[in-house]
Scaffold this motif. Sequence first.
Motif, PDB file in Angstrom:
ATOM      1  N   ARG B 107       1.349  -1.510   0.113  1.00 37.08           N
ATOM      2  CA  ARG B 107      -0.349  -0.061   0.565  1.00 37.08           C
ATOM      3  C   ARG B 107       0.538   0.919  -0.195  1.00 37.08           C
ATOM      4  O   ARG B 107       1.487   1.373   0.722  1.00 37.08           O
ATOM      5  CB  ARG B 107      -0.303  -0.141   1.313  1.00 37.08           C
ATOM      6  N   GLY B 108       0.887   2.028  -0.740  1.00 39.79           N
ATOM      7  CA  GLY B 108       1.409   3.405  -0.683  1.00 39.79           C
ATOM      8  C   GLY B 108       2.592   3.420  -1.510  1.00 39.79           C
ATOM      9  O   GLY B 108       3.063   3.998  -2.646  1.00 39.79           O
ATOM     10  N   TYR B 130       3.475  17.780   5.969  1.00 34.28           N
ATOM     11  CA  TYR B 130       3.683  16.614   7.134  1.00 34.28           C
ATOM     12  C   TYR B 130       2.907  15.395   6.382  1.00 34.28           C
ATOM     13  O   TYR B 130       3.407  14.022   5.934  1.00 34.28           O
ATOM     14  CB  TYR B 130       3.100  17.354   8.379  1.00 34.28           C
ATOM     15  N   GLN B 131       2.191  15.193   5.339  1.00 31.12           N
ATOM     16  CA  GLN B 131       1.161  14.548   5.085  1.00 31.12           C
ATOM     17  C   GLN B 131       1.741  13.674   3.630  1.00 31.12           C
ATOM     18  O   GLN B 131       2.247  12.473   3.549  1.00 31.12           O
ATOM     19  CB  GLN B 131       0.206  14.486   4.887  1.00 31.12           C
ATOM     20  N   LEU B 132       2.244  14.704   2.986  1.00 33.26           N
ATOM     21  CA  LEU B 132       3.107  14.024   1.821  1.00 33.26           C
ATOM     22  C   LEU B 132       4.278  13.712   1.925  1.00 33.26           C
ATOM     23  O   LEU B 132       5.473  12.249   1.844  1.00 33.26           O
ATOM     24  CB  LEU B 132       3.748  15.407   1.061  1.00 33.26           C
ATOM     25  N   GLU B 134       5.167  12.179   5.325  1.00 32.93           N
ATOM     26  CA  GLU B 134       4.818  10.958   5.919  1.00 32.93           C
ATOM     27  C   GLU B 134       5.594   9.714   4.960  1.00 32.93           C
ATOM     28  O   GLU B 134       5.780   8.999   4.912  1.00 32.93           O
ATOM     29  CB  GLU B 134       3.540  10.543   6.058  1.00 32.93           C
ATOM     30  N   MET B 135       4.807   9.387   2.997  1.00 23.69           N
ATOM     31  CA  MET B 135       4.972   8.903   2.673  1.00 23.69           C
ATOM     32  C   MET B 135       6.578   8.669   2.732  1.00 23.69           C
ATOM     33  O   MET B 135       7.174   7.153   2.580  1.00 23.69           O
ATOM     34  CB  MET B 135       4.725   9.100   1.522  1.00 23.69           C
ATOM     35  N   ARG B 137       9.287   9.033   5.055  1.00 25.61           N
ATOM     36  CA  ARG B 137       9.513   9.044   6.875  1.00 25.61           C
ATOM     37  C   ARG B 137       9.046   7.603   6.667  1.00 25.61           C
ATOM     38  O   ARG B 137      10.124   6.753   7.184  1.00 25.61           O
ATOM     39  CB  ARG B 137       9.424   9.928   7.709  1.00 25.61           C
ATOM     40  N   VAL B 138       8.034   6.978   6.103  1.00 28.12           N
ATOM     41  CA  VAL B 138       7.553   6.174   6.892  1.00 28.12           C
ATOM     42  C   VAL B 138       8.498   4.840   5.858  1.00 28.12           C
ATOM     43  O   VAL B 138       8.563   3.687   6.304  1.00 28.12           O
ATOM     44  CB  VAL B 138       6.178   5.624   6.986  1.00 28.12           C
ATOM     45  N   HIS B 139       8.149   5.020   4.141  1.00 25.21           N
ATOM     46  CA  HIS B 139       8.421   3.742   3.914  1.00 25.21           C
ATOM     47  C   HIS B 139       9.598   4.082   3.123  1.00 25.21           C
ATOM     48  O   HIS B 139      10.591   2.850   2.949  1.00 25.21           O
ATOM     49  CB  HIS B 139       8.043   3.969   2.322  1.00 25.21           C
ATOM     50  N   MET B 186       0.768  12.567  -3.063  1.00 25.91           N
ATOM     51  CA  MET B 186       0.463  11.826  -2.145  1.00 25.91           C
ATOM     52  C   MET B 186       1.194  10.304  -2.893  1.00 25.91           C
ATOM     53  O   MET B 186       1.604   9.737  -2.209  1.00 25.91           O
ATOM     54  CB  MET B 186      -0.090  12.165  -0.864  1.00 25.91           C
TER      55      MET B 186
END
Lengths: 310, 351
Positions: B107-108, B130-132, B134-135, B137-139, B186
Motif C-alpha cells: 500500500r502506498g 507533513y502528510q506528503l 510521511e510517505m 519517512r515511513v516507507h 501523495m
Amino acid sequence: MGRYVARRLLQMIPVFLGTTFLIFFMVYSLPGDPVLGLFGDKGADPATLAAKRHELGLDLPIWQQYWNYMTNIILHFDFGTQIRNGRPVTEVLGDAFPITMQLAALAFAFELTFGIGLGIIAGLKAGRLADNAVLIFTLLIMSIPVFVLGFIIKMVFAFQLGWIEPNVSTEQNWDELIAPAIVLGGLSLAYVARLTRTSMAENLRADYMRTAVAKGLPRRRVIGVHLMRNSMIPVVTFLGTDIGALMGGAVVTEGIFNIKGVGGVIYESITRREGSTLVGLVTILVIVYLVTSLLIDLLYAVLDPRIRYA
Amino acid sequence: MSTIDKTATVPAPRGGDHTGPLLEVRDLHVEFHTRDGVAKAVNGVNYSVNAGETLAVLGESGSGKSVTAQAIMGILDMPPGKIPQGEILFRGQDMLKMSNEERRKIRGRKIAMIFQDALSSLNPVLSVGYQLGEMFRVHQGLSKKDATARAIELMDRVKIPAAKARVSDYPHQFSGGMRQRIMIAMALALEPDLIIADEPTTALDVTVQAQVMDLLAELQQEFNMGLILITHDLGVVADVADKIAVMYAGRIVEQAPVHELYKRPAHPYTRGLLDSIPRLDQKGQELYAIKGLPPNLLKIPSGCAFNPRCPKATDLCHTEVPPLVPVTEQDGTELPGRKSACHFWKETIHG
C-alpha cells in the motif's frame, strides 16, 4: 493572535470586577455578623461592637466597602485581613494554595493518564466488550457522589487495609495525597474517558483515516498521529476547564481527608462570615480560571489549524 | 477466465521478473454482513490492468466499483465486509493471502489510491508537507528535513504554485483543485506501479476536472503506471482510458476497448448510459434516462440483475444469469477485448 490575546486580557477586567462585586455583595447579605461572632456566646456591649465595626469599616455602605476593598487590592496588593485574627489574607492564601496545587496536579495527572487511556481502549474497541466495561465503570463513577466515594476509599484503604493514613498530615507528602487525588479526579476521569471514546470512535470512520491506511502507514502511526491529533481536540478543552475547577479546591474531598487547602479555607470563611478572605480567594480563583481558559483557547489553535483568531 | 486481453503494445512492467498483467482480479466476491442481511456488493468481478494502461471502471453508485477498489487496496472495513472468494493478483501474487504487514508495504509504495473528496480525505490538522513527507519517512526512512524537501518537489511536480511557501499550509487553505493535486502527489510520492483513482474529479468543477485528468494522464505516462479510474462520468473516460469495464450490481456487464464501447455498446445498460449523455444536437428534446433505481444489494433480482430496468428484458432474463461472454462480429470474427453479459448481445451490438 497578539490582538486576540490583548482583547481577551482586557475582557478579564469586567469579568474580574463583576465576580468580585457579586461575591462581595453575597457575603454581605448573608445572615450573621462576623463582629458579633468574635465575642462568642457572651456577647459584648453595643458600643464595643460599633467601635469594632467602625474600625473594620463594616459600618460603611456596601458600595463604599467594595470601593475601599478594590482600591486596596489594586493599589497596594492588599487583600485585607481576617477579621478573626488579623492575619493578612494573602498569607492565609499562601498557606492554602500550595497543597491545593499539589492535590490538583496529582488529580489532574490521574484523570489525564487513566481517563485518556480508558477512552482510547474503549474508542478503538467501540461496541465490543472492553467498550462496554469502560461504559459501565464510568457510569458507576459518575453516579457515586464524591463524599460516598471518599468515605469508601478511606474506610477500605485506611481503616481496613491500613495502606494509607486516614488523614493528610500538615507537612504534606506526595504519597499521602494519592488517595484524595483519586477521589477528586474520579469524576473528571469518567468524563475524559467518555469524551475520548466518543471522539475516537467518530474519527475512526473519517475519510482521512482511510487515506492514512491506504498510504501504507503502520497501525501505531495511523492511530497515534492521525487519529489522536484529531480526537484530542475536545478532550483538551474539557481538561483545560477542569484545571480551573481543580484549583478551586474541593470542599468535600479536603474535608474528608483533612487537607488544609483552598476548599477548607473557603468553607471556613463562609461559616465565619469572613468576607474579605472569601472575596480574596475567589478573586484569585477567578484569575486562575480566566488565565487557564485563555491558555486552552490558544492551545486549541495549535491543535486545530482551522481555527482563526481575529 | 473473463479478463480483458490487451492487444496494444504494452511496455514491460518495471521491476520484478513477473510477466503478464500488473494486477489481475479473479472472480472477486465481497459481501457486507449487516443487520438487515447480507449485502452482496461484488459478485464475481474479473479484470486486469497492465503497466502503463488505464482501465476505467464505470457504474452507478452502489454498483460495486469502489468496493472492488477498496478490496484491492485492502482498506475494506472487515467486519462488516468479507471476501468469501476470489483472488487479487499483484505481479502474480495473491494479495488476499498475504500477511497484514506484507500488504501494508505494498500500500502506498506499489499501489496507491486517490480518493474522491480531497478535503475530507486529507487530515485537517496536519500540514500538507507533513502528510506528503510521511510517505518518505515511513516507507524510505527519510529524515523530517529530507522528507519536507521531497514534499516540495512533489508539489512542484503536480504544478502547485509556490510549493515552497505552501508546504506548511493545511488542507483547508487550498482550493479544491489544488487539494486534489495534493492527493495525486501523495499517491505518486513513491512512484507506485498502480494507481487507483476513485472518482478523482467528481468533486471538482469542469475546468479543474480537465486539468486534473490531464495531469494524471501525463504523470501516468511518465512513470508508466497502471491506472484504474473509477468514475461515473463517461466524458472523463473517453479521453484517458484504454479500456472500460461497466459494472452493475456487483458484476461486470460489459468490457470493451474505449472507443468501441462508445461506437457500439453490447449491453442495454451501457446503451442506456450512453443515451443519457446530454448532446448538443438534441437540444430541446427530453433527455433519456434509465428507468428505475439501482437494485437493492440485499436482494438482487434473479436472473440478469438489470432485468427490471431493461427495455429489452424477456422471460429468459428473469431466470438465467447471463455469463460474461466474448462478443464477435456478425460473421464470427473476434472482437478482441470485448465481452458482454447479456443474453441478447448480438441484437444489442448489431441491431
